[in-house]
Design an enzyme around this catalytic site. Sequence first.
Site, PDB file in Angstrom:
ATOM      1  N   ASP A 464       0.832  -1.202   0.000  1.00 21.41           N
ATOM      2  CA  ASP A 464       0.000   0.000   0.000  1.00 21.41           C
ATOM      3  C   ASP A 464       0.865   1.250   0.000  1.00 21.41           C
ATOM      4  O   ASP A 464       0.533   2.243  -0.635  1.00 21.41           O
ATOM      5  CB  ASP A 464      -0.964  -0.001   1.197  1.00 21.41           C
ATOM      6  CG  ASP A 464      -0.257  -0.146   2.537  1.00 21.41           C
ATOM      7  OD1 ASP A 464       0.881  -0.642   2.554  1.00 21.41           O
ATOM      8  OD2 ASP A 464      -0.847   0.233   3.571  1.00 21.41           O
ATOM      9  N   ARG A 468       5.316   4.119   6.096  1.00 19.47           N
ATOM     10  CA  ARG A 468       4.868   4.040   7.490  1.00 19.47           C
ATOM     11  C   ARG A 468       4.887   2.599   8.003  1.00 19.47           C
ATOM     12  O   ARG A 468       5.291   1.671   7.300  1.00 19.47           O
ATOM     13  CB  ARG A 468       3.472   4.632   7.626  1.00 19.47           C
ATOM     14  CG  ARG A 468       2.391   3.798   6.988  1.00 19.47           C
ATOM     15  CD  ARG A 468       1.033   4.472   7.143  1.00 19.47           C
ATOM     16  NE  ARG A 468      -0.012   3.749   6.482  1.00 19.47           N
ATOM     17  CZ  ARG A 468      -1.027   4.328   5.859  1.00 19.47           C
ATOM     18  NH1 ARG A 468      -1.087   5.646   5.784  1.00 19.47           N
ATOM     19  NH2 ARG A 468      -1.977   3.600   5.310  1.00 19.47           N
ATOM     20  N   ASP A 469       4.429   2.431   9.219  1.00 21.34           N
ATOM     21  CA  ASP A 469       4.416   1.091   9.815  1.00 21.34           C
ATOM     22  C   ASP A 469       3.221   0.307   9.264  1.00 21.34           C
ATOM     23  O   ASP A 469       2.233   0.081   9.940  1.00 21.34           O
ATOM     24  CB  ASP A 469       4.346   1.187  11.344  1.00 21.34           C
ATOM     25  CG  ASP A 469       3.088   1.886  11.832  1.00 21.34           C
ATOM     26  OD1 ASP A 469       2.353   2.446  10.993  1.00 21.34           O
ATOM     27  OD2 ASP A 469       2.825   1.851  13.043  1.00 21.34           O
ATOM     28  N   GLU A 470       3.330  -0.085   8.036  1.00 16.81           N
ATOM     29  CA  GLU A 470       2.259  -0.850   7.406  1.00 16.81           C
ATOM     30  C   GLU A 470       2.857  -1.664   6.251  1.00 16.81           C
ATOM     31  O   GLU A 470       3.157  -2.810   6.415  1.00 16.81           O
ATOM     32  CB  GLU A 470       1.140   0.071   6.920  1.00 16.81           C
ATOM     33  CG  GLU A 470      -0.098  -0.688   6.496  1.00 16.81           C
ATOM     34  CD  GLU A 470      -1.379   0.118   6.633  1.00 16.81           C
ATOM     35  OE1 GLU A 470      -1.355   1.240   7.132  1.00 16.81           O
ATOM     36  OE2 GLU A 470      -2.433  -0.399   6.216  1.00 16.81           O
ATOM     37  N   ASP A 477      -6.032  -2.455  -3.112  1.00 12.81           N
ATOM     38  CA  ASP A 477      -5.099  -1.509  -3.713  1.00 12.81           C
ATOM     39  C   ASP A 477      -4.478  -2.156  -4.956  1.00 12.81           C
ATOM     40  O   ASP A 477      -4.406  -1.544  -6.032  1.00 12.81           O
ATOM     41  CB  ASP A 477      -3.982  -1.140  -2.733  1.00 12.81           C
ATOM     42  CG  ASP A 477      -4.493  -0.618  -1.394  1.00 12.81           C
ATOM     43  OD1 ASP A 477      -5.518  -1.114  -0.913  1.00 12.81           O
ATOM     44  OD2 ASP A 477      -3.859   0.286  -0.826  1.00 12.81           O
ATOM     45  N   TRP A 529     -11.768  -6.094  -1.867  1.00 11.29           N
ATOM     46  CA  TRP A 529     -10.459  -6.605  -1.447  1.00 11.29           C
ATOM     47  C   TRP A 529     -10.362  -8.091  -1.856  1.00 11.29           C
ATOM     48  O   TRP A 529      -9.567  -8.448  -2.733  1.00 11.29           O
ATOM     49  CB  TRP A 529     -10.275  -6.419   0.063  1.00 11.29           C
ATOM     50  CG  TRP A 529      -9.728  -5.070   0.439  1.00 11.29           C
ATOM     51  CD1 TRP A 529      -8.490  -4.801   0.932  1.00 11.29           C
ATOM     52  CD2 TRP A 529     -10.387  -3.786   0.347  1.00 11.29           C
ATOM     53  NE1 TRP A 529      -8.337  -3.455   1.134  1.00 11.29           N
ATOM     54  CE2 TRP A 529      -9.469  -2.806   0.791  1.00 11.29           C
ATOM     55  CE3 TRP A 529     -11.641  -3.373  -0.077  1.00 11.29           C
ATOM     56  CZ2 TRP A 529      -9.781  -1.447   0.830  1.00 11.29           C
ATOM     57  CZ3 TRP A 529     -11.952  -2.018  -0.039  1.00 11.29           C
ATOM     58  CH2 TRP A 529     -11.044  -1.077   0.398  1.00 11.29           C
ATOM     59  N   GLU A 734      -2.372   9.189  -0.614  1.00 11.73           N
ATOM     60  CA  GLU A 734      -3.398   8.284  -0.101  1.00 11.73           C
ATOM     61  C   GLU A 734      -4.754   8.984  -0.009  1.00 11.73           C
ATOM     62  O   GLU A 734      -5.800   8.375  -0.229  1.00 11.73           O
ATOM     63  CB  GLU A 734      -2.987   7.805   1.300  1.00 11.73           C
ATOM     64  CG  GLU A 734      -3.995   6.919   2.000  1.00 11.73           C
ATOM     65  CD  GLU A 734      -3.477   6.396   3.321  1.00 11.73           C
ATOM     66  OE1 GLU A 734      -2.631   7.079   3.935  1.00 11.73           O
ATOM     67  OE2 GLU A 734      -3.908   5.302   3.730  1.00 11.73           O
ATOM     68  N   HIS A 769       0.670   6.258  -2.149  1.00 15.43           N
ATOM     69  CA  HIS A 769      -0.264   5.136  -2.274  1.00 15.43           C
ATOM     70  C   HIS A 769      -0.682   5.096  -3.740  1.00 15.43           C
ATOM     71  O   HIS A 769      -1.209   6.079  -4.244  1.00 15.43           O
ATOM     72  CB  HIS A 769      -1.520   5.437  -1.451  1.00 15.43           C
ATOM     73  CG  HIS A 769      -1.631   4.682  -0.174  1.00 15.43           C
ATOM     74  ND1 HIS A 769      -0.728   4.796   0.844  1.00 15.43           N
ATOM     75  CD2 HIS A 769      -2.573   3.790   0.255  1.00 15.43           C
ATOM     76  CE1 HIS A 769      -1.115   4.021   1.849  1.00 15.43           C
ATOM     77  NE2 HIS A 769      -2.238   3.386   1.518  1.00 15.43           N
TER      78      HIS A 769
HETATM   79  C1  BGC Z   1      -4.116   0.916   3.773  1.00 13.99           C
HETATM   80  C2  BGC Z   1      -4.941   0.862   2.533  1.00 13.99           C
HETATM   81  C3  BGC Z   1      -5.871  -0.294   2.658  1.00 13.99           C
HETATM   82  C4  BGC Z   1      -6.772   0.036   3.803  1.00 13.99           C
HETATM   83  C5  BGC Z   1      -7.881  -0.904   4.051  1.00 13.99           C
HETATM   84  C6  BGC Z   1      -5.046   1.233   4.891  1.00 13.99           C
HETATM   85  O1  BGC Z   1      -4.404   1.375   6.100  1.00 13.99           O
HETATM   86  O2  BGC Z   1      -3.058   1.790   3.679  1.00 13.99           O
HETATM   87  O3  BGC Z   1      -4.282   1.073   1.408  1.00 13.99           O
HETATM   88  O4  BGC Z   1      -6.497  -0.710   1.508  1.00 13.99           O
HETATM   89  O5  BGC Z   1      -6.046   0.283   4.979  1.00 13.99           O
HETATM   90  O6  BGC Z   1      -8.327  -0.973   5.357  1.00 13.99           O
END
Ligand code: BGC
Length: 914
Positions: A464, A468-470, A477, A529, A734, A769
């Site tokens: 995504d 960041r912490d992800e 996406d 999704w 984003e 994003h």
């Molecule tokens: C992500 C997104 C994702 C979404 C769905 C976000 O934190 O960065 O790109 O699709 O959460 O919950």
Amino acid sequence: MNRPCKLRCEYMENPQSVDTRNPRLSWVADSDRRNDAQTAYQILVANRTDDLEKTTADVWDSSKVTSAQSLHVEYQGGELLSKQTYFWRVRTWDSQGNPTEYSEPAQWRMGLLCLEEWKASWIHCPEIGAGGDLNPAQFLRKVFHLDRPVERAVLFITARGLYRCWINGTRVGSAEITPDWSDYGKRIFYDSHDVSGLLRDGENALGIILGDGWYAGHVGFHGEKRHYGDIPEVLAQLTLVSPAGSETIVVTDEHWKCSTGPILYSDFLQGEYYDARLEMPGWSTVDFDDARWAPAVSRGMHKGVRLAGRCAPAVEKIEEIKPISATRRNGEELILDFGQNISGWVKLRIQAQSGTSVQLRHGEILNTDGSLYTENLRTARATDTYVCSGRGVETWEPHFTYHGFRYVSVCVSGQPDLLETTAVVVHSALPQTGFFSCSNDLVNKLWLNILWSQKDNYFSVPTDCPQRDERLGWTADAQVFARTACFNMDAAAFLSLWLINLRDAQSAEGAFPDVAPRVAVKTDGAPGWGDAGVILPWILFQYYGDTRVLEESYESMTRWMDYIGSSNPDHVRRNKLNKSMGDWVSYNSLTPPEVLATAYWACDADIMAGIAGILGKTEDSHLYKELSNRVKAAFNRAFVREDSTIHGDTQTCYALALSMDILPEEKRSEAAGHLVRGIELRGGHLSTGFVGTAHLLQALSQNGYAEVAYRLLANTTVPSWGYMIRKGATTIWERWDSLDEEGHVFDPQHPTFIHPEFGPIAGMNSFNHFAFGSVGEWIYRTLGGISPSEKGPGFAHVCVHPVPGGDIRRAETRYESVHGTVHVAWKTEGEILEIEVRIPCGVHATVRVPADRQDVVLESNVPVQQNGDLRAVQWGAGFCEVEIGSGEYHFRRESCCDNVKEVSAAGDSQSVGR
Ligand code: BGC
């Protein structure tokens, strides 16, 4: 006809770890002649490249096969052997029956085909991972003796974690971050390298560094780490083949020695801490004294885990960028601007006293006072620290981390004599296939920003965001962006590999996950999704003519369809929406979840009907068609009113219903009117989120509103793509309003989108994003004029249908398809429209020229109806449609009446599943 070129095996140029037993071979037939095509081919496969010079080959000679196929020709010779390298070349025959010369030779190597062939053990250093926040990197080495000449040496290697490998002090391979991410409990991808050139007689040394990576490091939110295990491990096996053909192996086992070293930690999210005073010069060479190193801990083989050869581009260094400015703040801190938001790291050249430390903090934007903005990194520290050894000029790059950044804050503890910084761009090395430019600089910049967001987020898996912490493989996406992605780059192998992860992550009940690999986020099945599991293989079929991915995915897709179907007997998808995320990051607009979900169900059913048909499953195909009809009927009953308004009345409702072909014919134009009304009500602005945006412009231009689409594209006020660019974006944001007019990050007190779980959090504000970049597809298809076509998947047939509009007077688009180069350039001057088209050998195209009178359309100065080079000419209301074969064509429309423009935009070529 020229000799065939661009030889590929399983999408890759000379792949090194093929583990399918009947790999697919592809090439591009090449000819400059109009209407030329391959009519036959002959493939030779041999064990040695010299043998290819003979007229028949020892492994496989396909003989002359009368066929136009140049894509995915399955190897059909005898059984392919583990570890063996195969050399191949191909020649083709043209439309007049003349053969070409053979192509240049290409090769592929088979992987280790059975698990039993792995004799190595997983090993790691003792006393790692016992506690503490972050693991130090492990250094492992082994010296071995060669007493016989070696003809060929192949190293098979992988890690639970990340590895880098050296032989006799020379780095092996070009991958920076490897192996690729997978669910390590189920499957681990391995690499193989021909290392023959690195070995010598007598003593040799193998050295490996191991880092945490996705396996043991931080991934996802809130400082979560060690998702798969505490201690990274490595598995390596070096196969040595003598000239007589006998084999010996060197494997990882308890006889390896190990230590920690200068990398005190190296973590994707937190960064790296490197103390050069702890370096161990020569540690991966024979001469190094490892007496104080400990023996490795051996864990044997892990049962039930599949080892799979990686057949996709690796994460590599792509380019280097110098800072465009350096600003000193408060005496101590230097703020560097690299001018582009990238994924990667900073390379240092420094000369300073021993113990001098350099701290590098990374960020995407600056605060209005010029300081580095890091709030949106959340718990990711994204900080690298280098401590100098004091040994002259030192060059350093981090090892097992990466950052998403444009700006870097540099703090040095002393006064260096020299300090140079370079940003290194690092991502999966997909070849770029899409090229675009037009007369509007804003659109050019948008296209470039989209490309950069893809680069920065195609990092082993489609993530995504890179900062960041992800950094997770969110499935929506990836799905909404995939069509754009496949224009920009050859994404076939990359997405195929990710689809393996997606299928591995399917739940026992049949739900595809919300993120793949499934980690940090445990939920699945969210509408838009989970549907990625059906949509993505279909896109790979459309863009790359890939039927194998449909076969491999079919069973998992049917389970997904059953998962939805069994919970929604009335054909409205209201149940099992799980953690429904709706039209994520829409702008003051909420699309009812069940409308979005039901539309996607219909889209899935249509795709399934198509896929089942292609795979020869006729009965399934009928059943899915019937399902699609039922779901569409239920959608119309439940959500569409007499006046064609749709429940929710958001732009996304209409965009989905129109582009997914859910409405009956008689309601389409009224519904399109409502869509336009919704845009007008917002002062000519969009309000769509991740899901709706991917369909919005297409829905407009397919229904006669290309000018409205052009207006959205040209907007520079919020919310719009142009607004991001006006605010200095170099990637796609984003949120539509990530920054306000004054350059402040959006105000959580006045949110335009509220996170369903966490509220209007300020930290959810990435500047990188790719999801809103899904408009790239429209740029290629409608502005540029190049679309895939149902008549010939994999661009065997191309739709050339540019729809000029807005203030744009010229556009030039090139797409390096798997069948060769497609090029479309158009320009307008008054009523004159010129379209230049180049179509590759063997490919057909339908060119649509907006026109209302037969005599005004010329090709190479000859009226189309008299032009013998054209395969067919047809007239529709307001356009002329010309069928052409390969070659270069120059169309010219001399004049048109007023209504041609609008009419030509209607009925833009549609395809199943959009
Ligand atoms: C992500 C997104 C994702 C979404 C769905 C976000 O934190 O960065 O790109 O699709 O959460 O919950």
